[in-house]
Motif scaffolding. Structure first.
Motif, PDB file in Angstrom:
ATOM      1  N   VAL A  99       0.798  -1.330   0.030  1.00 32.55           N
ATOM      2  CA  VAL A  99       0.075  -0.113   0.020  1.00 32.55           C
ATOM      3  C   VAL A  99       1.001   1.203  -0.117  1.00 32.55           C
ATOM      4  O   VAL A  99       1.956   1.345   0.686  1.00 32.55           O
ATOM      5  CB  VAL A  99      -1.003  -0.043   1.312  1.00 32.55           C
ATOM      6  CG1 VAL A  99      -1.722   1.320   0.970  1.00 32.55           C
ATOM      7  CG2 VAL A  99      -1.727  -1.315   1.317  1.00 32.55           C
ATOM      8  N   THR A 100       0.535   2.204  -0.831  1.00 33.88           N
ATOM      9  CA  THR A 100       1.156   3.527  -0.823  1.00 33.88           C
ATOM     10  C   THR A 100       0.487   4.510  -0.160  1.00 33.88           C
ATOM     11  O   THR A 100      -0.523   4.279  -0.195  1.00 33.88           O
ATOM     12  CB  THR A 100       1.767   3.693  -2.279  1.00 33.88           C
ATOM     13  OG1 THR A 100       0.658   3.945  -3.292  1.00 33.88           O
ATOM     14  CG2 THR A 100       2.830   2.615  -2.922  1.00 33.88           C
ATOM     15  N   SER A 101       1.331   5.823   0.115  1.00 30.94           N
ATOM     16  CA  SER A 101       0.720   6.730   0.815  1.00 30.94           C
ATOM     17  C   SER A 101      -0.611   7.403   0.052  1.00 30.94           C
ATOM     18  O   SER A 101      -1.384   7.433   0.715  1.00 30.94           O
ATOM     19  CB  SER A 101       1.653   7.872   1.062  1.00 30.94           C
ATOM     20  OG  SER A 101       2.996   7.367   1.836  1.00 30.94           O
ATOM     21  N   MET A 135       6.496  10.927 -12.131  1.00 31.44           N
ATOM     22  CA  MET A 135       7.260   9.790 -12.406  1.00 31.44           C
ATOM     23  C   MET A 135       6.629   8.311 -11.504  1.00 31.44           C
ATOM     24  O   MET A 135       6.104   8.358 -10.573  1.00 31.44           O
ATOM     25  CB  MET A 135       8.621   9.588 -12.167  1.00 31.44           C
ATOM     26  CG  MET A 135       9.528  10.800 -12.297  1.00 31.44           C
ATOM     27  SD  MET A 135       9.608  11.399 -13.995  1.00 31.44           S
ATOM     28  CE  MET A 135       8.983  13.017 -13.909  1.00 31.44           C
ATOM     29  N   GLY A 136       6.159   7.291 -12.430  1.00 32.31           N
ATOM     30  CA  GLY A 136       5.558   6.133 -11.863  1.00 32.31           C
ATOM     31  C   GLY A 136       4.480   6.451 -10.920  1.00 32.31           C
ATOM     32  O   GLY A 136       4.259   6.215 -10.067  1.00 32.31           O
ATOM     33  N   PRO A 137       3.268   6.961 -11.856  1.00 31.15           N
ATOM     34  CA  PRO A 137       2.151   7.156 -11.046  1.00 31.15           C
ATOM     35  C   PRO A 137       1.249   6.144 -10.553  1.00 31.15           C
ATOM     36  O   PRO A 137       0.193   6.590  -9.876  1.00 31.15           O
ATOM     37  CB  PRO A 137       1.357   8.134 -12.258  1.00 31.15           C
ATOM     38  CG  PRO A 137       2.157   8.064 -13.426  1.00 31.15           C
ATOM     39  CD  PRO A 137       3.123   7.042 -13.252  1.00 31.15           C
ATOM     40  N   GLY A 138       1.499   5.012 -10.449  1.00 28.35           N
ATOM     41  CA  GLY A 138       1.012   3.811 -10.112  1.00 28.35           C
ATOM     42  C   GLY A 138      -0.569   3.750 -10.651  1.00 28.35           C
ATOM     43  O   GLY A 138      -0.725   3.638 -11.734  1.00 28.35           O
ATOM     44  N   ARG A 139      -1.619   4.025  -9.694  1.00 27.38           N
ATOM     45  CA  ARG A 139      -2.972   4.137 -10.119  1.00 27.38           C
ATOM     46  C   ARG A 139      -3.468   5.221 -10.492  1.00 27.38           C
ATOM     47  O   ARG A 139      -4.627   5.577 -10.847  1.00 27.38           O
ATOM     48  CB  ARG A 139      -3.754   3.647  -8.879  1.00 27.38           C
ATOM     49  CG  ARG A 139      -4.017   2.007  -8.536  1.00 27.38           C
ATOM     50  CD  ARG A 139      -4.687   1.886  -7.380  1.00 27.38           C
ATOM     51  NE  ARG A 139      -4.940   0.416  -7.013  1.00 27.38           N
ATOM     52  CZ  ARG A 139      -5.690  -0.030  -5.839  1.00 27.38           C
ATOM     53  NH1 ARG A 139      -6.072   1.190  -4.861  1.00 27.38           N
ATOM     54  NH2 ARG A 139      -6.055  -1.138  -5.711  1.00 27.38           N
ATOM     55  N   VAL A 166       5.218   9.572 -16.657  1.00 32.16           N
ATOM     56  CA  VAL A 166       6.236   8.586 -17.049  1.00 32.16           C
ATOM     57  C   VAL A 166       6.012   7.425 -16.422  1.00 32.16           C
ATOM     58  O   VAL A 166       5.825   6.911 -15.236  1.00 32.16           O
ATOM     59  CB  VAL A 166       7.561   8.968 -16.678  1.00 32.16           C
ATOM     60  CG1 VAL A 166       8.649   7.962 -16.985  1.00 32.16           C
ATOM     61  CG2 VAL A 166       7.926  10.470 -17.201  1.00 32.16           C
ATOM     62  N   GLU A 167       5.584   6.223 -17.402  1.00 33.48           N
ATOM     63  CA  GLU A 167       4.914   5.031 -16.882  1.00 33.48           C
ATOM     64  C   GLU A 167       5.512   3.880 -17.790  1.00 33.48           C
ATOM     65  O   GLU A 167       5.277   3.844 -19.063  1.00 33.48           O
ATOM     66  CB  GLU A 167       3.344   5.084 -16.706  1.00 33.48           C
ATOM     67  CG  GLU A 167       2.645   3.737 -16.252  1.00 33.48           C
ATOM     68  CD  GLU A 167       3.262   3.286 -14.899  1.00 33.48           C
ATOM     69  OE1 GLU A 167       2.946   3.764 -13.903  1.00 33.48           O
ATOM     70  OE2 GLU A 167       4.044   2.385 -14.966  1.00 33.48           O
ATOM     71  N   ALA A 168       6.104   2.832 -17.320  1.00 35.78           N
ATOM     72  CA  ALA A 168       6.537   1.830 -18.110  1.00 35.78           C
ATOM     73  C   ALA A 168       5.467   0.716 -18.141  1.00 35.78           C
ATOM     74  O   ALA A 168       5.442  -0.348 -18.950  1.00 35.78           O
ATOM     75  CB  ALA A 168       7.765   1.019 -17.181  1.00 35.78           C
ATOM     76  N   ALA A 226       7.973  12.554  -7.883  1.00 39.29           N
ATOM     77  CA  ALA A 226       8.237  11.323  -8.025  1.00 39.29           C
ATOM     78  C   ALA A 226       8.013  10.582  -6.609  1.00 39.29           C
ATOM     79  O   ALA A 226       9.067  10.882  -5.645  1.00 39.29           O
ATOM     80  CB  ALA A 226       9.819  10.850  -8.370  1.00 39.29           C
ATOM     81  N   HIS A 227       6.856   9.899  -6.593  1.00 37.68           N
ATOM     82  CA  HIS A 227       6.770   9.099  -5.199  1.00 37.68           C
ATOM     83  C   HIS A 227       6.858   7.644  -5.332  1.00 37.68           C
ATOM     84  O   HIS A 227       6.260   6.914  -6.217  1.00 37.68           O
ATOM     85  CB  HIS A 227       5.394   9.500  -4.856  1.00 37.68           C
ATOM     86  CG  HIS A 227       5.033   8.671  -3.374  1.00 37.68           C
ATOM     87  ND1 HIS A 227       4.076   7.727  -3.339  1.00 37.68           N
ATOM     88  CD2 HIS A 227       5.502   9.010  -2.327  1.00 37.68           C
ATOM     89  CE1 HIS A 227       3.924   7.268  -2.246  1.00 37.68           C
ATOM     90  NE2 HIS A 227       4.810   7.850  -1.466  1.00 37.68           N
ATOM     91  N   GLU A 228       8.026   7.064  -4.458  1.00 36.29           N
ATOM     92  CA  GLU A 228       8.141   5.666  -4.795  1.00 36.29           C
ATOM     93  C   GLU A 228       8.319   5.309  -6.246  1.00 36.29           C
ATOM     94  O   GLU A 228       7.890   4.344  -6.601  1.00 36.29           O
ATOM     95  CB  GLU A 228       6.959   4.876  -4.128  1.00 36.29           C
ATOM     96  CG  GLU A 228       6.795   5.130  -2.577  1.00 36.29           C
ATOM     97  CD  GLU A 228       6.698   3.709  -1.952  1.00 36.29           C
ATOM     98  OE1 GLU A 228       7.353   2.752  -2.450  1.00 36.29           O
ATOM     99  OE2 GLU A 228       5.783   3.498  -0.800  1.00 36.29           O
TER     100      GLU A 228
HETATM  101  N1  SAH Z   1       3.669   6.668  -7.245  1.00 39.35           N
HETATM  102  C1  SAH Z   1       2.935   5.482  -7.043  1.00 39.35           C
HETATM  103  C2  SAH Z   1       3.379   3.961  -7.414  1.00 39.35           C
HETATM  104  C3  SAH Z   1       4.553   3.594  -6.967  1.00 39.35           C
HETATM  105  S1  SAH Z   1       4.963   2.082  -7.729  1.00 39.35           S
HETATM  106  C4  SAH Z   1       2.283   5.493  -5.837  1.00 39.35           C
HETATM  107  O1  SAH Z   1       2.815   6.011  -4.861  1.00 39.35           O
HETATM  108  O2  SAH Z   1       0.985   4.794  -5.345  1.00 39.35           O
HETATM  109  C5  SAH Z   1       6.080   2.528  -8.833  1.00 39.35           C
HETATM  110  C6  SAH Z   1       5.590   3.040  -9.975  1.00 39.35           C
HETATM  111  O3  SAH Z   1       6.633   3.134 -11.048  1.00 39.35           O
HETATM  112  C7  SAH Z   1       4.646   2.065 -11.121  1.00 39.35           C
HETATM  113  O4  SAH Z   1       3.806   2.994 -11.483  1.00 39.35           O
HETATM  114  C8  SAH Z   1       5.509   1.419 -11.801  1.00 39.35           C
HETATM  115  O5  SAH Z   1       4.985   1.013 -13.076  1.00 39.35           O
HETATM  116  C9  SAH Z   1       6.466   2.776 -12.492  1.00 39.35           C
HETATM  117  N2  SAH Z   1       7.826   2.252 -12.697  1.00 39.35           N
HETATM  118  C10 SAH Z   1       8.660   1.515 -11.983  1.00 39.35           C
HETATM  119  N3  SAH Z   1       9.709   1.250 -12.896  1.00 39.35           N
HETATM  120  C11 SAH Z   1       9.449   1.913 -13.901  1.00 39.35           C
HETATM  121  C12 SAH Z   1      10.628   2.634 -14.921  1.00 39.35           C
HETATM  122  N4  SAH Z   1      11.760   2.078 -15.036  1.00 39.35           N
HETATM  123  N5  SAH Z   1      10.056   3.472 -15.672  1.00 39.35           N
HETATM  124  C13 SAH Z   1       8.738   4.142 -15.684  1.00 39.35           C
HETATM  125  N6  SAH Z   1       7.814   3.769 -14.821  1.00 39.35           N
HETATM  126  C14 SAH Z   1       8.453   2.654 -13.918  1.00 39.35           C
END
Ligand code: SAH
Length: 538
Positions: A99-101, A135-139, A166-168, A226-228
């Motif tokens: 679970v993230t913040s 960066m990496g917005p999760g849901r 930015v999402e992979a 950029a969170h987590e």
């Molecule tokens: N920030 C969100 C999710 C954290 S999980 C939250 O706090 O809830 C990590 C996130 O980064 C996920 O969206 C994952 O798909 C993305 N991610 C992981 N490695 C990545 C990479 N190398 N390039 C782009 N996105 C990436």
């Protein structure tokens, strides 16, 4: 580490010993026949990726931890964030792995939205050309909470030209699109995908798989979050080993015969410690059959290109080189992201701009442009990095696996286990400052300090009051109200919890801001941003 996992520093240390030196044997020929031999002995691979990695290592030799992490998280064959089957879709929440913040409390994203508002005001309320980047917005929850908050500040909402994500992960991109854009169509564009916000048809939401695809336009004001994210970027691991024992005076090995006569054995020359890379090898067959994870850490037998180069790039690493067994983790990809943020904020250092390097262990980004000097007349924007990791030490032994809220070996069923590592905040700060003359760094400070300064308690009280008023209007039952209040109260307290396993102390917040000499106040003191000791002036 993810929030709901019980985790103490003692646990980390215990895990560290498992991965540490005594278990690292020099990688040798023992693994060379593992892939075929394991199948012959009836071994069933935990995942298709486990088999592919074993075969690859059989061919090329042990791989850096960075390559292993990269494959585990984003492999086309089924990485943690790029699964092949939709049953493995949701990593977040009680049914997922962590679970993230932003998923714990809406206040988290609201306060980050407010932080952006405060910075935008402090930098003179630009009326156009603002980018929001995550960066990496999760849901997508954090960005949704931010956008909802920013709507209350119409001049900023109007100034935002685009939101870049930015999402992979394709699955997560689709989830983000649904939350942020509703039914608005998702189309392909030259850097990835795009749609429009459910809040405004004028607001474009654009996805790219790598930050390097997003144009670096020095006329824009980017706010980057950029969170987590950084904890998911691959690390290289190095350990210092003592020099080999030189042969004694008079030993046969003291001289070497060469075609031109005997010479002194060069091993007798004084030698210092060396960095050796810790690499990933398949577990030997006999232990594999005992149910051990399919991979383990071993020490490279000789210097690798990474071990000769990366640990020499900072005086922080050099200071540890002569300490037997000292272990350091370096994430070149994280440093490249910090550098990218800094250049977007403050322009680049023309003299020191190297050509852009493909990040270690990462697929080559075919159309990524070469890095060119970015001249930014007036630095502007900000970056906020929130993650876990030591405030100033170099991370060591922090590679970890998380599965269903439990800490497991990072070598457990690759591709279905979340693999992450501590973030080296000081290294990110150094990379930013060295990359741009127009950037300054604040923090890191603890998440508890940051959120408290941003007014988390006051916002929670507001939400409780709102729930009560709502109850008066709708006549909702007492139990429902109690539940809502419990969720609000429990949520914010969890985010600022300073107990050893609490998120308030384990997570750190660091900001990059434009460096502007005129920001020095009357006493020659620099303005401090909100949440880092500065005032909220909304
Ligand atoms: N920030 C969100 C999710 C954290 S999980 C939250 O706090 O809830 C990590 C996130 O980064 C996920 O969206 C994952 O798909 C993305 N991610 C992981 N490695 C990545 C990479 N190398 N390039 C782009 N996105 C990436």
């Amino acid at each position: 580490m993810r929030s709901s996992v019980p985790r103490t520093f003692r646990q980390i240390t215990r895990n560290a010993t498992r991965l540490n030196v005594p278990r690292c044997r020099a990688s040798g020929a023992r693994w060379s026949s593992t892939a075929a031999a394991a199948e012959e002995e009836g071994h069933k691979w935990s995942t298709p990726l486990a088999k592919q990695l074993t075969e690859a290592i059989t061919t090329t030799g042990p791989i850096p931890v960075a390559s292993y992490m990269r494959q585990c998280l984003t492999s086309d064959l089924g990485g943690y964030y790029t699964p092949k089957t939709s049953s493995q879709n949701d990593q977040f929440g009680t049914k997922g792995d962590f679970v993230t913040s932003p998923e714990i409390s809406q206040i988290f994203g609201e306060l980050i939205g407010l932080w952006v508002v405060a910075e935008w005001i402090a930098q003179g309320r630009r009326g156009a050309g603002v980018y929001l980047m995550e960066m990496g917005p999760g849901r997508g929850t954090l960005m949704d909470d931010m956008l909802r908050t920013i709507r209350n500040f119409p001049p900023l909402a109007k100034a935002i030209e685009a939101v870049y994500l930015v999402e992979a992960s394709q699955n997560l991109r689709l989830a983000q699109h649904k939350l942020l854009c509703g039914e608005n169509p998702l189309t392909e564009n030259s850097i990835g995908h795009e749609s429009t916000s459910k809040y405004s048809p004028d607001l474009r939401i654009i996805w790219a798989e790598d930050v390097r695809f997003i144009p670096q336009d020095p006329t824009k004001t980017p706010f980057m979050i950029a969170h987590e994210f950084f904890d998911a970027l691959p690390i290289h691991v190095f350990q210092s080993v003592p020099p080999p024992q030189p042969p004694k005076e008079g030993d046969a090995a003291d001289t070497i015969e060469t075609p031109t006569g005997p010479i002194k054995n060069p091993r007798r020359l004084p030698q210092g410690h060396q960095w050796r890379e810790l690499v990933v090898s398949p577990t030997p067959l006999h232990r594999l059959n005992e149910g051990e994870p399919e991979f383990e850490l071993t020490m490279a037998k000789a210097a690798t290109p990474h071990s000769m180069y990366l640990p020499e790039t900072s005086s922080r690493y050099k200071a540890l080189k002569d300490v037997d067994g000292a272990t350091i983790e370096i994430s070149p990809e994280s440093l490249a992201y910090a550098r990218d943020f800094a250049i977007r904020l403050g322009g680049s250092n023309p003299e020191t701009s190297p050509p852009s390097q493909p990040a270690a262990g990462r697929k080559a980004v075919a159309s990524a442009p070469r890095e060119e000097a970015v001249m930014k007349d007036e630095p502007s924007g900000a970056a906020l990095i929130i993650d876990y990791g030591p405030a100033s030490n170099i991370p060591a032994n922090s590679l970890r696996g998380i599965k269903q809220h439990t800490r497991v070996s990072p070598f457990t069923s690759p591709g279905t286990t979340d693999v992450s590592a501590d973030v080296d905040f000081l290294a990110l700060a150094g990379s930013a400052i060295n990359s741009s003359p127009g950037v300054e760094v604040h923090g890191p400070v603890s998440q508890a300090l940051f959120l408290t300064a941003m007014g988390i308690e006051e916002r929670a009280a507001q939400l409780v009051k709102k729930a009560m008023v709502e109850k008066g209007r709708t006549g909702e039952g007492k139990e429902e109200l109690t539940e809502v209040v419990k969720r609000i109260e429990g949520g914010w307290q969890r985010l600022v919890d300073l107990s050893p396993q609490g998120m308030g102390g384990l997570y750190q917040v660091m900001a990059m801001l434009p460096f502007r000499p005129e920001q020095f106040g009357e006493e020659g003191k620099k303005r401090r941003p909100v949440g880092f000791g500065g005032d909220v002036r909304l």
